[in-house]
Motif scaffolding. Structure first.
Motif, PDB file in Angstrom:
ATOM      1  N   ILE A 177       7.911 -14.852 -51.434  1.00 51.98           N
ATOM      2  CA  ILE A 177       7.963 -15.909 -50.414  1.00 51.98           C
ATOM      3  C   ILE A 177       7.174 -17.130 -50.882  1.00 51.98           C
ATOM      4  CG2 ILE A 177       7.267 -16.521 -48.061  1.00 51.98           C
ATOM      5  CD1 ILE A 177       7.875 -13.544 -47.320  1.00 51.98           C
ATOM      6  N   ASN A 178       6.010 -16.901 -51.485  1.00 49.77           N
ATOM      7  CA  ASN A 178       5.216 -18.011 -52.005  1.00 49.77           C
ATOM      8  C   ASN A 178       5.987 -18.772 -53.087  1.00 49.77           C
ATOM      9  OD1 ASN A 178       2.831 -19.625 -52.492  1.00 49.77           O
ATOM     10  ND2 ASN A 178       2.531 -18.398 -54.326  1.00 49.77           N
ATOM     11  N   SER A 179       6.655 -18.055 -53.967  1.00 48.15           N
ATOM     12  CA  SER A 179       7.444 -18.703 -55.020  1.00 48.15           C
ATOM     13  C   SER A 179       8.585 -19.522 -54.420  1.00 48.15           C
ATOM     14  CB  SER A 179       8.007 -17.658 -55.987  1.00 48.15           C
ATOM     15  OG  SER A 179       6.960 -17.002 -56.656  1.00 48.15           O
ATOM     16  N   ALA A 180       9.206 -19.004 -53.369  1.00 43.87           N
ATOM     17  CA  ALA A 180      10.277 -19.753 -52.705  1.00 43.87           C
ATOM     18  C   ALA A 180       9.735 -21.036 -52.091  1.00 43.87           C
ATOM     19  CB  ALA A 180      10.938 -18.879 -51.628  1.00 43.87           C
ATOM     20  N   ILE A 181       8.576 -20.948 -51.451  1.00 45.29           N
ATOM     21  CA  ILE A 181       7.944 -22.145 -50.872  1.00 45.29           C
ATOM     22  C   ILE A 181       7.656 -23.165 -51.963  1.00 45.29           C
ATOM     23  CG2 ILE A 181       5.820 -23.013 -49.784  1.00 45.29           C
ATOM     24  CD1 ILE A 181       5.760 -20.317 -48.201  1.00 45.29           C
ATOM     25  N   GLU A 182       7.086 -22.704 -53.068  1.00 49.53           N
ATOM     26  CA  GLU A 182       6.765 -23.624 -54.161  1.00 49.53           C
ATOM     27  C   GLU A 182       8.008 -24.279 -54.724  1.00 49.53           C
ATOM     28  OE1 GLU A 182       4.416 -21.348 -56.914  1.00 49.53           O
ATOM     29  OE2 GLU A 182       2.596 -21.602 -55.723  1.00 49.53           O
ATOM     30  N   ASN A 183       9.102 -23.525 -54.847  1.00 49.83           N
ATOM     31  CA  ASN A 183      10.353 -24.104 -55.352  1.00 49.83           C
ATOM     32  C   ASN A 183      10.903 -25.167 -54.415  1.00 49.83           C
ATOM     33  OD1 ASN A 183      11.590 -22.867 -57.940  1.00 49.83           O
ATOM     34  ND2 ASN A 183      10.636 -21.141 -56.891  1.00 49.83           N
ATOM     35  N   VAL A 184      10.853 -24.903 -53.120  1.00 54.62           N
ATOM     36  CA  VAL A 184      11.352 -25.883 -52.146  1.00 54.62           C
ATOM     37  C   VAL A 184      10.491 -27.148 -52.173  1.00 54.62           C
ATOM     38  CG1 VAL A 184      11.682 -26.326 -49.677  1.00 54.62           C
ATOM     39  CG2 VAL A 184      12.466 -24.183 -50.669  1.00 54.62           C
ATOM     40  N   VAL A 185       9.181 -26.977 -52.247  1.00 56.15           N
ATOM     41  CA  VAL A 185       8.288 -28.138 -52.301  1.00 56.15           C
ATOM     42  C   VAL A 185       8.583 -28.956 -53.555  1.00 56.15           C
ATOM     43  CG1 VAL A 185       5.879 -28.849 -52.609  1.00 56.15           C
ATOM     44  CG2 VAL A 185       6.459 -27.140 -50.880  1.00 56.15           C
ATOM     45  N   ASP A 186       8.756 -28.280 -54.693  1.00 57.90           N
ATOM     46  CA  ASP A 186       9.059 -28.992 -55.936  1.00 57.90           C
ATOM     47  C   ASP A 186      10.409 -29.704 -55.871  1.00 57.90           C
ATOM     48  OD1 ASP A 186       6.650 -28.199 -57.000  1.00 57.90           O
ATOM     49  OD2 ASP A 186       7.500 -26.548 -58.178  1.00 57.90           O
ATOM     50  N   CYS A 191      11.688 -30.973 -53.118  1.00 56.86           N
ATOM     51  CA  CYS A 191      11.552 -32.107 -52.197  1.00 56.86           C
ATOM     52  C   CYS A 191      10.797 -33.276 -52.814  1.00 56.86           C
ATOM     53  CB  CYS A 191      10.842 -31.671 -50.917  1.00 56.86           C
ATOM     54  SG  CYS A 191      11.827 -30.533 -49.937  1.00 56.86           S
ATOM     55  N   THR A 192       9.763 -32.988 -53.606  1.00 55.16           N
ATOM     56  CA  THR A 192       8.968 -34.072 -54.163  1.00 55.16           C
ATOM     57  C   THR A 192       8.276 -33.637 -55.441  1.00 55.16           C
ATOM     58  OG1 THR A 192       7.194 -35.661 -53.747  1.00 55.16           O
ATOM     59  CG2 THR A 192       6.940 -33.495 -52.755  1.00 55.16           C
ATOM     60  N   LYS A 193       8.217 -34.556 -56.385  1.00 55.62           N
ATOM     61  CA  LYS A 193       7.450 -34.323 -57.609  1.00 55.62           C
ATOM     62  C   LYS A 193       6.095 -35.023 -57.518  1.00 55.62           C
ATOM     63  CE  LYS A 193      10.555 -31.934 -59.775  1.00 55.62           C
ATOM     64  NZ  LYS A 193      10.403 -30.513 -59.840  1.00 55.62           N
ATOM     65  N   GLU A 194       5.952 -35.818 -56.464  1.00 53.23           N
ATOM     66  CA  GLU A 194       4.684 -36.523 -56.264  1.00 53.23           C
ATOM     67  C   GLU A 194       3.618 -35.566 -55.754  1.00 53.23           C
ATOM     68  OE1 GLU A 194       5.282 -39.774 -53.590  1.00 53.23           O
ATOM     69  OE2 GLU A 194       7.117 -40.396 -54.601  1.00 53.23           O
ATOM     70  N   ILE A 195       2.366 -35.933 -56.019  1.00 54.48           N
ATOM     71  CA  ILE A 195       1.259 -35.169 -55.457  1.00 54.48           C
ATOM     72  C   ILE A 195       1.038 -35.695 -54.041  1.00 54.48           C
ATOM     73  CG2 ILE A 195      -1.179 -34.613 -55.670  1.00 54.48           C
ATOM     74  CD1 ILE A 195      -0.844 -34.986 -58.702  1.00 54.48           C
ATOM     75  N   HIS A 196       1.441 -34.890 -53.087  1.00 55.81           N
ATOM     76  CA  HIS A 196       1.334 -35.273 -51.684  1.00 55.81           C
ATOM     77  C   HIS A 196       0.466 -34.236 -50.983  1.00 55.81           C
ATOM     78  CE1 HIS A 196       2.477 -35.965 -47.498  1.00 55.81           C
ATOM     79  NE2 HIS A 196       2.899 -37.164 -47.888  1.00 55.81           N
TER      80      HIS A 196
END
Length: 117
Positions: A70-79, A81-86
């Motif tokens: 689940i954590n890996s899925a979250i990280e993939n979705v975040v990546d 959506c944005t490559k910026e450090i937000h």
């Protein structure tokens, strides 16, 4: 437009296996935890304790793998959506990592409680 295929039991199994293969190929944390799971299962088989305690150790061990996926899925979705450090992207990734840490902590506590009780 909806990006949801029609339900099919066999296709859903294929999607799940595709996800597992992807996780094994691309996620180093998952690979490490899967590697450790082999030794954990061997340990569970050889310790002298009740079946209930063995099931607790097995379930909490599998829980670690589930939370990591689940954590890996979250990280993939975040990546995606944005490559910026937000700050929100960082929070999402950090919170997912915290969930993994808690599941590992729970698993360790169960081992300690069962071995020393």
């Amino acid at each position: 437009m909806q990006n949801k295929p029609k339900y099919s039991f066999l296709k859903n199994w294929k999607y799940a296996l595709d996800g597992l293969i992807t996780a094994i190929k691309t996620e180093s944390s998952f690979k490490l935890e899967l590697f450790c799971a082999v030794f954990i299962i061997i340990g569970i088989l050889y310790i002298d304790t009740s079946l209930t305690n063995k099931l607790i150790l097995l379930i909490t061990g599998i829980l670690v793998l589930i939370v990591e996926l689940i954590n890996s899925a979250i990280e993939n979705v975040v990546d995606l959506c944005t490559k910026e450090i937000h700050p929100l992207a960082k929070n999402a990734k950090d919170i997912g990592s915290t969930a993994v840490m808690f599941s590992i902590g729970l698993h360790i506590v169960c081992w300690v409680w069962i071995l020393f009780n």
